[in-house]
Design a protein around this motif. Structure first.
Motif, PDB file in Angstrom:
ATOM      1  N   THR A  67      15.896   1.007  -7.692  1.00 53.90           N
ATOM      2  CA  THR A  67      14.698   1.760  -7.073  1.00 53.90           C
ATOM      3  C   THR A  67      13.808   1.004  -7.602  1.00 53.90           C
ATOM      4  O   THR A  67      13.521   0.161  -7.895  1.00 53.90           O
ATOM      5  N   PRO A  68      12.440   1.186  -5.792  1.00 54.15           N
ATOM      6  CA  PRO A  68      11.691   0.507  -6.001  1.00 54.15           C
ATOM      7  C   PRO A  68      10.457   0.730  -7.180  1.00 54.15           C
ATOM      8  O   PRO A  68       9.285   0.416  -6.305  1.00 54.15           O
ATOM      9  N   ASP A  69      10.643   1.114  -7.906  1.00 50.32           N
ATOM     10  CA  ASP A  69       9.685   2.093  -8.948  1.00 50.32           C
ATOM     11  C   ASP A  69       8.291   1.441  -9.242  1.00 50.32           C
ATOM     12  O   ASP A  69       7.518   0.991  -8.907  1.00 50.32           O
ATOM     13  N   ALA A  70       9.197   0.297 -10.098  1.00 49.62           N
ATOM     14  CA  ALA A  70       8.475  -1.577 -10.352  1.00 49.62           C
ATOM     15  C   ALA A  70       8.117  -1.758  -9.597  1.00 49.62           C
ATOM     16  O   ALA A  70       6.532  -2.100  -9.646  1.00 49.62           O
ATOM     17  N   PHE A  71       7.695  -1.479  -8.420  1.00 52.20           N
ATOM     18  CA  PHE A  71       7.064  -2.251  -6.928  1.00 52.20           C
ATOM     19  C   PHE A  71       5.487  -1.138  -6.947  1.00 52.20           C
ATOM     20  O   PHE A  71       4.473  -1.118  -6.509  1.00 52.20           O
ATOM     21  N   ILE A  72       6.140  -0.383  -7.137  1.00 53.27           N
ATOM     22  CA  ILE A  72       5.242   0.853  -6.856  1.00 53.27           C
ATOM     23  C   ILE A  72       4.555   1.188  -7.764  1.00 53.27           C
ATOM     24  O   ILE A  72       3.191   1.254  -7.705  1.00 53.27           O
ATOM     25  N   ARG A  73       4.377   1.235  -8.798  1.00 51.55           N
ATOM     26  CA  ARG A  73       3.714   0.898 -10.361  1.00 51.55           C
ATOM     27  C   ARG A  73       2.912   0.075 -10.217  1.00 51.55           C
ATOM     28  O   ARG A  73       2.093   0.115 -10.707  1.00 51.55           O
ATOM     29  N   TYR A  74       3.348  -1.291  -9.704  1.00 52.14           N
ATOM     30  CA  TYR A  74       2.887  -2.486  -9.760  1.00 52.14           C
ATOM     31  C   TYR A  74       0.932  -2.053  -8.888  1.00 52.14           C
ATOM     32  O   TYR A  74       0.052  -2.648  -8.676  1.00 52.14           O
ATOM     33  N   PHE A  75       1.706  -1.446  -7.127  1.00 55.62           N
ATOM     34  CA  PHE A  75       0.865  -1.815  -5.937  1.00 55.62           C
ATOM     35  C   PHE A  75       0.598  -0.632  -5.455  1.00 55.62           C
ATOM     36  O   PHE A  75       2.046  -0.442  -4.887  1.00 55.62           O
ATOM     37  N   ALA A  76       0.113   0.561  -6.053  1.00 56.25           N
ATOM     38  CA  ALA A  76       0.601   1.871  -6.401  1.00 56.25           C
ATOM     39  C   ALA A  76      -0.713   1.831  -4.513  1.00 56.25           C
ATOM     40  O   ALA A  76      -1.399   1.093  -4.477  1.00 56.25           O
TER      41      ALA A  76
END
Length: 249
Positions: free
Chosen positions: A240-249
């Motif tokens: 999932t793209p959760d890492a990008f979402i978490r760092y760049f909400a």
């Protein structure tokens, strides 16, 4: 494929197997004077089961390694991009704003544009690479800037190198598929395993039905599980793209 659809397919395969057992019992009953073939049947069934277990293990390991590798590439790419965002503090004000905006744009492009394409197994365009090049230009400083800014610029370029490597790995993982040879062995092995349950069945029909239903349902579930894991960025079990979402909400 949704979870409900997966369960329906597994149940449907089990019910079809049960109907075939009833049909075989009614149309081709075991004769009273028929010689037993249990020794041969057990030996052949054992060999088929062992070989099928080997193929099944290879398929599971292959698709799981691909999925894990895809998730690792995503985490590494997002983490390096986030470090680039943080290192912008040491750059001059105008470059700081430009670099951070470019990092956010890149992350948004990955989540909103590239991710749906990877789920659909479509090739990615060059726009992401163009954005990565813009990040490199945004981090460049002149020789007249402070030493701290020059050191930060060098570290940003190093982190962008990690982003580059992880991006290449992510793109490669999105296009990987299980070998057709393994798929063939998986399907043929499952079919042979079930076939021996029909050809050399247990005389007690109720026990036979229960065993065939359980085995066929489990094989169907395993094949569907491998099919889902074969899509490393799939909607159900993929990265999932959760890492990008978490760092760049």
């Amino acid at each position: 494929m949704a979870l409900l659809e997966t369960l329906v397919v597994v149940l449907g395969v089990a019910l079809v197997a049960a109907v075939l057992v009833f049909a075989k019992t009614k149309l081709f009953p075991v004769a009273e004077d028929e010689e037993p073939r249990e020794d041969v049947a057990e030996y052949i069934a054992m060999m088929v089961s062992v070989l099928y277990a080997v193929v099944l293990g290879l398929c599971l390991v292959s698709v799981w390694d691909t999925r894990t590798s895809a998730a690792d590439h995503v985490q590494a790419e997002a983490s390096a991009l986030h470090q680039t965002y943080l290192l912008a503090d040491a750059l001059p004000a105008d470059q700081r704003t430009s670099l951070r905006e470019a990092a956010r744009t890149y992350a948004g492009h990955v989540v909103d544009v590239e991710w749906p394409a990877m789920v659909a197994r479509e090739p990615l365009d060059q726009e992401g690479w163009t954005m990565l090049e813009q990040l490199r230009h945004a981090s460049a400083v002149s020789d007249t800037d402070k030493v701290s800014a020059q050191l930060a610029s060098q570290e940003v370029l190093a982190q962008l190198g990690y982003v580059d490597d992880a991006r290449r790995g992510r793109e490669a993982a999105a296009q990987e598929r299980l070998s057709p040879v393994l798929w063939t062995g998986l399907l043929i092995g499952g079919s042979l395993t079930l076939a021996f349950m029909f050809l050399f069945g247990i005389k007690r029909s109720t026990t036979h039905v229960v065993m065939v239903m359980g085995l066929s349902g489990f094989i169907a579930f395993t094949v569907l599980l491998i099919h889902q894991l074969d899509s490393p960025f799939g909607e159900m079990l993929g990265a999932t793209p959760d890492a990008f979402i978490r760092y760049f909400a």
